[in-house]
Design a protein around this motif. Structure first.
Motif, PDB file in Angstrom:
ATOM      1  N   TYR A  89      72.642  48.740  52.829  1.00  0.00           N
ATOM      2  CA  TYR A  89      72.658  47.449  53.526  1.00  0.00           C
ATOM      3  C   TYR A  89      74.052  47.204  54.098  1.00  0.00           C
ATOM      4  N   ASP A  90      74.105  46.604  55.295  1.00  0.00           N
ATOM      5  CA  ASP A  90      75.406  46.319  55.902  1.00  0.00           C
ATOM      6  C   ASP A  90      75.849  44.900  55.556  1.00  0.00           C
ATOM      7  N   ASN A  91      77.031  44.544  56.037  1.00  0.00           N
ATOM      8  CA  ASN A  91      77.605  43.236  55.708  1.00  0.00           C
ATOM      9  C   ASN A  91      76.750  42.079  56.209  1.00  0.00           C
ATOM     10  N   ASN A 100      82.491  41.454  44.476  1.00  0.00           N
ATOM     11  CA  ASN A 100      83.717  40.850  45.012  1.00  0.00           C
ATOM     12  C   ASN A 100      83.826  40.956  46.530  1.00  0.00           C
ATOM     13  N   GLN A 101      83.047  41.837  47.136  1.00  0.00           N
ATOM     14  CA  GLN A 101      83.092  41.981  48.592  1.00  0.00           C
ATOM     15  C   GLN A 101      82.386  40.834  49.315  1.00  0.00           C
ATOM     16  N   TYR A 102      81.530  40.108  48.576  1.00  0.00           N
ATOM     17  CA  TYR A 102      80.675  39.120  49.231  1.00  0.00           C
ATOM     18  C   TYR A 102      80.786  37.781  48.498  1.00  0.00           C
ATOM     19  N   PRO A 103      81.316  36.756  49.165  1.00  0.00           N
ATOM     20  CA  PRO A 103      81.452  35.439  48.514  1.00  0.00           C
ATOM     21  C   PRO A 103      80.132  34.834  48.062  1.00  0.00           C
ATOM     22  N   ASN A 104      79.037  35.239  48.686  1.00  0.00           N
ATOM     23  CA  ASN A 104      77.734  34.671  48.315  1.00  0.00           C
ATOM     24  C   ASN A 104      77.115  35.353  47.100  1.00  0.00           C
ATOM     25  N   MET A 105      77.923  36.129  46.380  1.00  0.00           N
ATOM     26  CA  MET A 105      77.486  36.762  45.140  1.00  0.00           C
ATOM     27  C   MET A 105      78.462  36.407  44.023  1.00  0.00           C
ATOM     28  N   ALA A 106      77.978  36.420  42.801  1.00  0.00           N
ATOM     29  CA  ALA A 106      78.839  36.200  41.645  1.00  0.00           C
ATOM     30  C   ALA A 106      78.216  36.870  40.427  1.00  0.00           C
ATOM     31  N   ILE A 107      79.052  37.275  39.487  1.00  0.00           N
ATOM     32  CA  ILE A 107      78.566  37.792  38.202  1.00  0.00           C
ATOM     33  C   ILE A 107      79.291  37.077  37.075  1.00  0.00           C
ATOM     34  N   THR A 108      78.636  37.019  35.939  1.00  0.00           N
ATOM     35  CA  THR A 108      79.206  36.430  34.725  1.00  0.00           C
ATOM     36  C   THR A 108      78.815  37.301  33.543  1.00  0.00           C
ATOM     37  N   PRO A 109      79.760  37.680  32.687  1.00  0.00           N
ATOM     38  CA  PRO A 109      79.384  38.434  31.485  1.00  0.00           C
ATOM     39  C   PRO A 109      78.648  37.528  30.495  1.00  0.00           C
ATOM     40  N   ILE A 110      77.547  38.019  29.968  1.00  0.00           N
ATOM     41  CA  ILE A 110      76.786  37.260  28.972  1.00  0.00           C
ATOM     42  C   ILE A 110      76.425  38.179  27.812  1.00  0.00           C
ATOM     43  N   LYS A 111      75.966  37.584  26.727  1.00  0.00           N
ATOM     44  CA  LYS A 111      75.486  38.332  25.570  1.00  0.00           C
ATOM     45  C   LYS A 111      74.080  37.885  25.220  1.00  0.00           C
TER      46      LYS A 111
END
Length: 692
Positions: A422-424, A666-677
């Motif tokens: 997929y492209d930008n 990190n390349q895309y502001p419309n994405m985010a991750i959070t570490p969970i358990k």
């Protein structure tokens, strides 16, 4: 008249092995059938039978006479044989019977036809075709389809329970006073067998009912209006792909490596399986497969399979993927492109009626099931039946199911990996930033981003499936995995005007069973979809909150195990809810939404993406209200187009060049991750009646 017709449709699901003239609905209702409907066995004693079963009931439903159909085609499957949709002959016969039911000119004719047919064809064939007809006829939309575990409980429950169930039902007349019968949590193997660590997943009743109901909504054979549904082949791929991803992650949780691909059909199978459940029709146990069993050519009447042929089909499919096209029956090349390629492959590999060329590409998926399910007796010299791998209600119980489907999934993955990344423009959403995502259990004093799982004890009613047994509800209690309900909290900044987006939430494993970090290619293939929904973004800061119970993947416990409410007890409110079951009954069980986790807490990345709705939107040709939206990710929407224009699994279904998930995100502001358990607690909690 309408109430009687609704009652009739409901009663035909009950007591599937009893003759149609016996009483149903806890002895309160019976069919008043014409003398010509009685089979030869009961011809001549019609008056006696009508008096015995019809005199003391509250409701007698008259069935009008009709022209009798020719059922010779269906009688090729014996009344005491098992019916399997993976066998070509059985699938073709089912397609003919479904068409017969759908062609009935009105609901009254359909009911009379079903009543006449019921005692003359294989009971499992009847229930499968009758269920599909009820699910697809316009005039039966208000009729709920009961859970298959309540129609044929023997396919799901340890046989020793049935003696206790019949004893309880016979001696205790008031169903409210009957004792609940406990099922053993681990009855198929001891802990010396490491595969038994996953028995809670493989043998879960809700998981196996999901597999049955998906194939009910998406049958592989039948009239075009039943089979030809939007993106059906892609759904076959994605639903099974997600099952394999979930299974492999749960293997990590239990200290086991991923399921090995069954890509060598000539190698002995180390995994044995002894199912210890009964076939509903002949009261025999499903055959076992010993450890070290080898596959051999199947040479049975109407069911022959050569290993070399299955291998040849796989080779031709691989060749088609390498070439970038398939060849149809007219020798025309059909490109496997980015839009339609996966859908074409799905229909071709499953070998549904929509396959472009069955002669060339064969019947890979179904014949693999058959080959494995007859490994114990391929030439019928011992007159053994097909094992659980051959039955859509039981196949997921066997560890080999996941090895075979890992092989099937690898073929789809090969195709996906040959597509351009997929492209930008496809991945980004200009002006939208997902600032954070968090989860929290919906209880006081809980820790953010720490989720919990445990064992839960739940009851299911098996009374309607106890043919020639006592009337009334009889409950069996089984233990299953459960999670503590939680909510998502997503913070989004929109620097533009009002607009829509699609929120896509996945949970991604970080390490394998040894604790070794996973590569990006492994992570994307095991990303588990948790939810997908449309959001409206206002200018500036936005807070999105969503409950885990609202997932687009799952259906709640009540839909998985809905006990049919008799039509004379239905209100407008519960009738509207019940009418959704026939389609909304399709979905992954809510209690299996999360992986099991570990006692010390297994680490995951919670991934959130908000994609541009202008690239997601589907213009529906049917603008009527959706019957339901539960589990649309796996099951689509009834009578509508699949509600997401993007490929299923987006954005993890294509190659990703980033080294890890953080680098990709990190390349895309419309994405985010959070570490969970996810923390697993080895405790048992009884299910509350209303769980939100």
């Amino acid at each position: 008249m309408e109430n009687n017709e609704l009652k009739a449709l409901e009663l035909l699901f009950q007591r599937p092995l009893e003759p149609v003239f016996t009483s149903r609905d806890n002895g309160k209702a019976a069919f008043d059938v014409p003398d010509t409907f009685y089979t030869d066995r009961f011809s001549g004693v019609e008056v006696e039978l009508q008096s015995r079963f019809g005199d003391d009931v509250d409701v007698r439903i008259p069935i009008r006479d009709i022209a009798k159909p020719n059922l010779d085609f269906a009688k090729q499957i014996g009344l005491k044989e098992n019916f399997y949709i993976f066998i070509d002959k059985h699938k073709r016969i089912a397609g003919q019977l479904i068409k017969l039911f759908l062609d009935a000119k009105d609901r009254s004719t359909f009911i009379s036809l079903a009543v006449y047919v019921k005692d003359r064809v294989n009971p499992m064939l009847f229930q499968y075709c009758y269920s599909i007809a009820v699910a697809h006829r316009k005039d039966t939309s208000m009729v709920p389809i009961p859970p298959v575990a309540e129609i044929f409980p023997a396919n799901f429950i340890e046989p020793s329970l049935f003696k206790d169930a019949r004893t309880e039902g016979s001696l205790i007349k008031n169903s409210g006073d009957r004792m609940t019968i406990d099922m053993s949590q681990n009855f198929t193997a001891s802990d010396r067998e490491e595969e038994q660590r996953l028995a809670y997943f493989r043998e879960d009743i809700g998981v196996n009912m999901h597999h049955w109901h998906w194939h009910l909504v998406y049958p592989g054979e039948g009239p075009d209006e039943v089979v030809r549904k939007d993106r059906r082949g892609e759904l076959f791929y994605y639903m099974h792909h997600q099952i394999i991803a979930r299974y492999n992650v749960d293997r990590f949780c239990n200290g086991l490596s991923r399921a090995r691909l069954l890509n060598n059909l000539r190698e002995a199978i180390p995994e044995g399986y002894f199912p210890k459940i009964l076939s509903s029709l002949n009261n025999r146990t499903f055959p076992a497969r010993i450890a070290g069993q080898s596959l051999r050519n199947v040479e049975r009447v109407d069911n022959t399979i050569e290993i070399t042929e299955v291998e040849r089909w796989a080779d031709r499919i691989h060749q088609a993927i390498d070439q970038g096209y398939v060849v149809d029956r007219n020798n025309k090349q059909i490109p496997l492109d980015e839009v339609r390629g996966i859908d074409i492959l799905g229909d071709l590999i499953e070998a549904s009626a929509l396959t472009v060329n069955r002669q060339l590409y064969g019947n890979l998926h179904n014949m693999g099931h058959n080959l494995i399910s007859l490994a114990h007796d391929p030439d019928a010299r011992f007159r053994e039946d097909i094992s659980v791998m051959g039955d859509v209600t039981t196949a997921m119980r066997d560890p080999i199911f996941y090895r075979w489907h890992s092989f099937i999934d690898q073929i789809f993955t090969k195709f996906k990996d040959l597509l351009p990344a997929y492209d930008n423009n496809q991945l980004g959403f200009n002006g939208v930033s997902v600032d954070s995502i968090a989860v929290q259990i919906r209880a006081k004093g809980t820790t953010p981003n720490t989720l919990a799982t445990y064992w839960q004890n739940s009851d299911i009613d098996i009374g309607a499936g106890l043919d020639f047994g006592p009337n009334g509800a009889i409950y069996a209690r089984y233990t299953h995995l459960q999670y503590a309900p939680f909510s998502y909290d997503i913070r989004v900044t929109n620097s533009g005007g009002n607009r829509k987006g699609t929120c896509r939430i996945f949970i991604c494993p970080k390490a394998d069973e040894r604790g070794a970090p996973l590569r990006m290619n492994e992570i994307k293939n095991m990303a588990i979809e948790l939810d997908k929904f449309t959001v409206t973004l206002n200018p500036g800061e936005n807070t999105i909150r969503r409950r885990s119970s609202e997932s687009s993947v799952t259906i709640p416990f009540e839909r998985s195990f809905r006990r049919t409410i008799p039509s004379d007890q239905q209100t407008a409110e519960n009738q509207a809810a019940l009418s959704e079951f026939r389609f909304c009954g399709c979905g992954w069980p809510d209690h299996m939404l999360l992986p099991k986790g570990t006692p010390s807490g297994m680490e995951f990345d919670l991934y959130c993406m908000i994609s541009d709705y202008t690239g997601d939107e589907v213009i529906q040709t049917n603008d009527g209200p959706s019957i339901c939206g539960d589990a649309e990710s796996f099951c689509g929407l009834k009578d509508k187009l699949y509600p997401d224009k993007r490929s299923m699994g987006f954005p993890f279904d294509r190659p990703i060049s980033s080294g890890n998930l953080g680098e990709f995100t990190n390349q895309y502001p419309n994405m985010a991750i959070t570490p969970i358990k996810i923390v697993f607690s080895n405790k048992h909690i009884n299910r509350q009646k209303n769980r939100d």
